[in-house]
Design a protein around this motif. Sequence first.
Motif, short mmCIF file in Angstrom:
data_model
loop_
_atom_site.label_atom_id
_atom_site.label_comp_id
_atom_site.label_asym_id
_atom_site.label_seq_id
_atom_site.Cartn_x
_atom_site.Cartn_y
_atom_site.Cartn_z
N ILE A 184 -78.51 -32.91 37.98
CA ILE A 184 -79.83 -32.62 37.45
C ILE A 184 -79.73 -32.79 35.94
O ILE A 184 -79.15 -31.95 35.26
N ASP A 185 -80.27 -33.88 35.43
CA ASP A 185 -80.21 -34.17 34.00
C ASP A 185 -81.50 -33.72 33.33
O ASP A 185 -82.58 -34.20 33.67
N VAL A 186 -81.38 -32.80 32.39
CA VAL A 186 -82.54 -32.22 31.71
C VAL A 186 -82.44 -32.53 30.23
O VAL A 186 -81.45 -32.19 29.58
N ARG A 187 -83.47 -33.17 29.70
CA ARG A 187 -83.54 -33.49 28.27
C ARG A 187 -84.76 -32.81 27.69
O ARG A 187 -85.86 -32.90 28.25
N GLY A 188 -84.57 -32.10 26.57
CA GLY A 188 -85.68 -31.38 25.98
C GLY A 188 -85.46 -31.06 24.52
O GLY A 188 -84.38 -31.30 23.96
N SER A 189 -86.50 -30.53 23.89
CA SER A 189 -86.45 -30.22 22.47
C SER A 189 -85.59 -29.01 22.17
O SER A 189 -85.02 -28.88 21.09
N GLY A 190 -85.49 -28.11 23.12
CA GLY A 190 -84.71 -26.89 22.96
C GLY A 190 -84.83 -26.06 24.22
O GLY A 190 -85.69 -26.33 25.07
N PHE A 191 -83.98 -25.04 24.33
CA PHE A 191 -83.91 -24.30 25.58
C PHE A 191 -83.77 -22.80 25.33
O PHE A 191 -83.15 -22.39 24.35
N LEU A 192 -84.33 -22.02 26.23
CA LEU A 192 -84.20 -20.58 26.19
C LEU A 192 -82.88 -20.18 26.84
O LEU A 192 -82.18 -21.01 27.44
N ARG A 193 -82.57 -18.90 26.78
CA ARG A 193 -81.30 -18.42 27.35
C ARG A 193 -81.27 -18.68 28.86
O ARG A 193 -82.15 -18.25 29.60
N ASN A 194 -80.26 -19.41 29.29
CA ASN A 194 -80.03 -19.74 30.71
C ASN A 194 -81.18 -20.55 31.32
O ASN A 194 -81.30 -20.63 32.55
N MET A 195 -81.99 -21.17 30.49
CA MET A 195 -83.17 -21.88 31.00
C MET A 195 -82.82 -22.99 31.98
O MET A 195 -83.43 -23.11 33.05
N VAL A 196 -81.84 -23.81 31.64
CA VAL A 196 -81.48 -24.91 32.53
C VAL A 196 -80.89 -24.39 33.84
O VAL A 196 -81.16 -24.92 34.92
N ARG A 197 -80.13 -23.32 33.76
CA ARG A 197 -79.55 -22.75 34.97
C ARG A 197 -80.62 -22.14 35.87
O ARG A 197 -80.55 -22.24 37.11
N VAL A 198 -81.63 -21.50 35.28
CA VAL A 198 -82.72 -20.95 36.09
C VAL A 198 -83.56 -22.07 36.68
O VAL A 198 -83.96 -22.01 37.85
N MET A 199 -83.82 -23.10 35.91
CA MET A 199 -84.54 -24.26 36.43
C MET A 199 -83.79 -24.89 37.60
O MET A 199 -84.38 -25.22 38.64
N SER A 200 -82.48 -25.04 37.43
CA SER A 200 -81.66 -25.64 38.50
C SER A 200 -81.66 -24.77 39.74
O SER A 200 -81.77 -25.27 40.87
N GLY A 201 -81.52 -23.46 39.55
CA GLY A 201 -81.54 -22.54 40.69
C GLY A 201 -82.88 -22.59 41.42
O GLY A 201 -82.92 -22.52 42.66
N THR A 202 -83.96 -22.72 40.69
CA THR A 202 -85.29 -22.80 41.31
C THR A 202 -85.44 -24.10 42.09
O THR A 202 -85.95 -24.11 43.23
N LEU A 203 -84.98 -25.21 41.51
CA LEU A 203 -85.05 -26.50 42.21
C LEU A 203 -84.20 -26.49 43.48
O LEU A 203 -84.59 -27.06 44.51
N VAL A 204 -83.04 -25.82 43.41
CA VAL A 204 -82.20 -25.73 44.62
C VAL A 204 -82.94 -24.96 45.72
O VAL A 204 -82.91 -25.35 46.89
N GLU A 205 -83.58 -23.86 45.36
CA GLU A 205 -84.32 -23.09 46.37
C GLU A 205 -85.46 -23.91 46.98
O GLU A 205 -85.75 -23.79 48.17
N ILE A 206 -86.07 -24.76 46.18
CA ILE A 206 -87.09 -25.67 46.71
C ILE A 206 -86.44 -26.68 47.64
O ILE A 206 -86.96 -26.98 48.72
N GLY A 207 -85.29 -27.21 47.24
CA GLY A 207 -84.58 -28.17 48.08
C GLY A 207 -84.10 -27.58 49.39
O GLY A 207 -83.97 -28.29 50.39
N LEU A 208 -83.86 -26.26 49.40
CA LEU A 208 -83.44 -25.57 50.63
C LEU A 208 -84.63 -25.13 51.48
O LEU A 208 -84.44 -24.57 52.56
N GLY A 209 -85.84 -25.35 50.98
CA GLY A 209 -87.03 -24.94 51.71
C GLY A 209 -87.38 -23.47 51.56
O GLY A 209 -88.21 -22.95 52.29
N LYS A 210 -86.77 -22.80 50.60
CA LYS A 210 -87.03 -21.38 50.38
C LYS A 210 -88.25 -21.14 49.49
O LYS A 210 -88.74 -20.01 49.39
N ARG A 211 -88.70 -22.19 48.83
CA ARG A 211 -89.89 -22.13 47.98
C ARG A 211 -90.72 -23.39 48.21
O ARG A 211 -90.16 -24.46 48.47
#
Length: 243
Positions: A184-211
């Motif tokens: 999961i390649d994320v490019r952005g202007s800046g990031f909040l604390r653990n932002m990429v990890r929370v985004m990745s965790g959310t996308l995984v839950e979507i990929g698992l059908g949990k969201r």
Amino acid sequence: MANIRLVLEFDGSNYAGWQRQPNGLAVQQVVEEGLGRLLGASVTLISSGRTDAGVHARGMVANFHTERILPLAAYREGLNGLLPPDIAVQEATLVADDFHARFDARGKWYRYCLCLNPVRSPLNARYSWQLRANLDVAAMTAAAADLVGVHDFQAFRTSGCAARTTTREIFSIDLLAAEKLLYIDVRGSGFLRNMVRVMSGTLVEIGLGKRPVNDVKRLLLQDQGQAGRTAPPQGLCLMEVWY
């Protein structure tokens, strides 16, 4: 007085993150101590940002000012001779006196690595989050598209985030498959604390059908509910910082 910019690569497995702290060994401390031995004077590094405990980097940028002028090769080869095997300077360049690794940064590229393997993978364990279930990559890709742009990412940060504003711009999110790995390649202007990890965790839950796929839109609108779990640190790597 010279202003030297370093590009550092490190395996964060054995460190309490980048930034110096009283309760653990940080990458910054190790590099500053190496510079102190090289230059014969204490040095304070200015970094492009922070990484959490266990997070890796291929392109962490830091700069420092020194009165001792050495050949640029000395700041790389000389310093690397004083650093442990899991930290290395990849580049050392002379920059303008007013260059600031943090404030001059225009954007960053983070990569989160997933290992999709039903059997334990010892060689990937150190640098990825292993999932033993199939992911709906198409659903994840569709949801990731909703994260691109300028948004309030309040729902995608963890407690303790001291940012004064939670609005950030995501330039792009790409999902790239390579054998048993999914990046999961994320490019952005800046990031909040653990932002990429929370985004990745959310996308995984979507990929698992949990969201549902549209859950990202709801979270960005600050509706009730929380984003997905914070993905484990070992899967995250700071790839590059742009100036």
